[in-house]
Design an enzyme around this catalytic site. Sequence first.
Site, mmCIF file in Angstrom:
data_model
loop_
_atom_site.group_PDB
_atom_site.id
_atom_site.type_symbol
_atom_site.label_atom_id
_atom_site.label_comp_id
_atom_site.label_asym_id
_atom_site.label_seq_id
_atom_site.Cartn_x
_atom_site.Cartn_y
_atom_site.Cartn_z
ATOM 1 N N LYS A 1 0.839 -1.208 0.000
ATOM 2 C CA LYS A 1 0.000 0.000 0.000
ATOM 3 C C LYS A 1 0.873 1.257 0.000
ATOM 4 C CE LYS A 1 -2.568 1.532 3.556
ATOM 5 N NZ LYS A 1 -3.596 1.480 4.602
ATOM 6 N N ASP B 1 -7.201 1.558 1.085
ATOM 7 C CA ASP B 1 -7.237 1.840 2.528
ATOM 8 C C ASP B 1 -8.665 1.592 3.011
ATOM 9 O OD1 ASP B 1 -8.761 3.977 1.719
ATOM 10 O OD2 ASP B 1 -7.722 5.433 2.980
#
Length: 256
Positions: A123, A142
């Site tokens: 991420k 997210d």
Amino acid sequence: MAKKPSESPVTMLGKLRAQHPDAHCELDHDGPFQLLCATVMSAQTTDVAVNAITPALFARFPDARSMAKAEPRELEDLINRIGMFRQKSKNLVGLAQKLVAEHGGKVPDRLDALVALPGVGRKTANVVLGVAFGKPEGVVVDTHVQRLSQRLGWTKEQEPVKIEQDLVRALPRDQWDIASHTLIFHGRRVCFARKPNCEGCSVKAECPSAFEAELVGRKPARSRAPAVQAAKTTASKKPAAPKKAAKRVKAPRVKG
Ligand code: SF4
């Protein structure tokens, strides 16, 4: 689980982008190194909290070479207002040292090199690749992107990695980066986890969860909380009643 949307993700993303034309990464930074550090620090905390501590941090350690020479304890004093600051301090010094040792002090623009740095997962790497270099290898998923993707009917998955796979299949590569920022903006300003503002949403006509989204895309523990609580209440009450009754009433009635 969300039903199918009445329009394609590309069309819906276009409407969401029109609603949030200023969508962007909300971590303050100057260059790839500061973005990388800010993103590492943003784990389990808010962008606002990170933005409050980075000016002092980057004033003292503006680049990898200066941070590589620091002791983690020096960073701890500057970032101790965010969660996990000790581990994050260690990671920041460690990644700065690795950048100096292996990349000439520069942030690499490759996923494999980024995820080899301490504290950097897929991420974080994709935030840096998308925002700093304009070439993401995927969509950053997210908590907002996860919730919105589920509500919009773009995925039926629960795991971020699988959600990302659905998103990269559904959206063209040149929209992966802006898709993430747009969904995060929308999640922070309109499609809240609790009480989403469907009335003020640009895709309310297409969204399969419109006006009934509260239980779609919530974190499992939270979304199940009422049901779990009800089950617990029922479970705790059920045995209690027969036990009390058993001594005085149940035994003669059942056996009789
Ligand atoms: S605000 Fe409502 S209509 Fe808009 S994406 Fe969220 S759930 Fe769907």
